[in-house]
Design an enzyme around this catalytic site. Structure first.
Site, PDB file in Angstrom:
ATOM      1  N   ASP A 278       0.980  -1.158  -0.045  1.00 22.78           N
ATOM      2  CA  ASP A 278      -0.134  -0.066  -0.029  1.00 22.78           C
ATOM      3  C   ASP A 278       1.025   1.191  -0.201  1.00 22.78           C
ATOM      4  O   ASP A 278       1.843   1.163   0.765  1.00 22.78           O
ATOM      5  CB  ASP A 278      -0.996  -0.060   1.229  1.00 22.78           C
ATOM      6  CG  ASP A 278      -1.999   1.050   0.773  1.00 22.78           C
ATOM      7  OD1 ASP A 278      -2.928   0.533  -0.123  1.00 22.78           O
ATOM      8  OD2 ASP A 278      -2.348   1.769   1.601  1.00 22.78           O
TER       9      ASP A 278
ATOM     10  N   ARG B  62       8.582   1.845  -3.805  1.00 24.07           N
ATOM     11  CA  ARG B  62       8.138   0.542  -3.798  1.00 24.07           C
ATOM     12  C   ARG B  62       9.519  -0.388  -3.978  1.00 24.07           C
ATOM     13  O   ARG B  62       9.704  -1.484  -3.421  1.00 24.07           O
ATOM     14  CB  ARG B  62       7.425   0.410  -4.819  1.00 24.07           C
ATOM     15  CG  ARG B  62       6.727  -1.265  -5.009  1.00 24.07           C
ATOM     16  CD  ARG B  62       5.443  -1.334  -6.069  1.00 24.07           C
ATOM     17  NE  ARG B  62       4.518  -0.365  -5.568  1.00 24.07           N
ATOM     18  CZ  ARG B  62       4.193   0.832  -6.249  1.00 24.07           C
ATOM     19  NH1 ARG B  62       5.078   1.126  -7.268  1.00 24.07           N
ATOM     20  NH2 ARG B  62       3.211   1.817  -6.030  1.00 24.07           N
TER      21      ARG B  62
HETATM   22  P1  IMP Z   1      -2.198   1.746  -3.795  1.00 25.86           P
HETATM   23  O1  IMP Z   1      -3.066   1.879  -2.529  1.00 25.86           O
HETATM   24  O2  IMP Z   1      -1.112   1.229  -3.081  1.00 25.86           O
HETATM   25  O3  IMP Z   1      -2.545   1.193  -4.927  1.00 25.86           O
HETATM   26  O4  IMP Z   1      -1.729   3.352  -3.906  1.00 25.86           O
HETATM   27  C1  IMP Z   1      -2.536   4.383  -4.032  1.00 25.86           C
HETATM   28  C2  IMP Z   1      -2.401   5.266  -4.889  1.00 25.86           C
HETATM   29  O5  IMP Z   1      -1.007   5.969  -4.943  1.00 25.86           O
HETATM   30  C3  IMP Z   1      -2.386   4.987  -6.468  1.00 25.86           C
HETATM   31  O6  IMP Z   1      -3.974   4.806  -6.817  1.00 25.86           O
HETATM   32  C4  IMP Z   1      -1.682   6.116  -7.055  1.00 25.86           C
HETATM   33  O7  IMP Z   1      -2.293   6.987  -7.561  1.00 25.86           O
HETATM   34  C5  IMP Z   1      -0.495   6.302  -5.962  1.00 25.86           C
HETATM   35  N1  IMP Z   1       0.672   5.396  -6.213  1.00 25.86           N
HETATM   36  C6  IMP Z   1       0.889   4.219  -5.623  1.00 25.86           C
HETATM   37  N2  IMP Z   1       2.161   4.077  -6.292  1.00 25.86           N
HETATM   38  C7  IMP Z   1       2.549   5.102  -6.998  1.00 25.86           C
HETATM   39  C8  IMP Z   1       3.849   5.135  -7.772  1.00 25.86           C
HETATM   40  O8  IMP Z   1       4.708   4.379  -7.676  1.00 25.86           O
HETATM   41  N3  IMP Z   1       4.000   6.204  -8.533  1.00 25.86           N
HETATM   42  C9  IMP Z   1       2.670   7.154  -8.512  1.00 25.86           C
HETATM   43  N4  IMP Z   1       1.700   7.065  -7.969  1.00 25.86           N
HETATM   44  C10 IMP Z   1       1.584   5.865  -7.065  1.00 25.86           C
END
Ligand code: IMP
Length: 199
Positions: free
Chosen positions: A68, A177
């Site tokens: 996340d 990440r």
């Molecule tokens: P999640 O809950 O881990 O999917 O991430 C939440 C939100 O953060 C995603 O919908 C993206 O908008 C943003 N996000 C996550 N990882 C990245 C990244 O590596 N680059 C840019 N935006 C990210």
């Protein structure tokens, strides 16, 4: 070794496959026939990562990991943070989120921000957490078309290209990440060594 990545996000899957390289094989939810909408209702990155990993472990009985991520912007008191995916509302697009962010950042001098990722691993019924962070700034106009999410407006510290202008390999080498996943990989490597010692 094979591990299930508890995500439907193809971009993330590709990034993590590239990071894991030959260390372990990464399958995502589609690969195991899971099309469920996985609940993500915690109010911390750690809580959400664990919630996703636990769901897949309980329903599919596999070793797995979930991540996340949140973008924390100083001038917005840490928002959007854990709500980064839904910053512009339920079912919004990446572009909607970027537009909202740029609007809220209009006129702000402090552009500092960071991405944080928490990876939750469930291995042999035990839970482990790994964190990664990258600092940078939010630029005023988006640049680049690679990556996803907020990549076109995030300029990592010490670099002249946004994440969306970098190749996948370069982004992974410094990203939130990438850092969290490398911690997981070192952990797995150590575990393997432990296992060798046992036999
Ligand atoms: P999640 O809950 O881990 O999917 O991430 C939440 C939100 O953060 C995603 O919908 C993206 O908008 C943003 N996000 C996550 N990882 C990245 C990244 O590596 N680059 C840019 N935006 C990210």
């Amino acid at each position: 070794m094979e591990l299930i990545f508890a995500t439907h996000n193809q971009h993330k899957t590709e990034e993590v496959r590239e990071i894991a390289a030959s260390a372990f094989q990464v399958k995502n939810l589609k690969d195991i026939g899971c099309f469920d909408e996985i609940p993500e209702t915690a109010d911390t990155l750690q809580g959400n990562a664990l919630q996703k990993a636990r769901y897949v472990h309980e329903h599919y009985h596999v070793d797995c990991f979930a991540d996340d991520t949140g973008l924390e912007v100083e001038a917005l008191d840490g928002r959007p943070g854990v709500y980064s995916a839904r910053f512009a509302g339920e079912h919004c697009s990446y572009q909607d989120n970027v537009d909202k962010l740029l609007k809220e950042m209009e006129g702000k001098n402090n552009r500092k921000a960071c991405f944080k990722t928490v990876v939750a691993l469930i291995l042999n019924d035990k839970e482990y957490l790994f964190e990664g962070r990258v600092d940078g700034v939010i630029i005023e106009n988006q640049r680049g078309s690679s990556g996803f999410g907020y990549d076109p407006v995030f300029l990592p510290e010490g670099f002249e290209q946004t994440f969306a202008e970098m190749g996948e390999e370069e982004k992974n080498s410094i990203s939130h990440r990438g850092r969290a996943m490398r911690k997981l990989m070192f952990f797995l490597k150590d575990k393997k060594n432990d296992d060798f010692k046992l036999f």
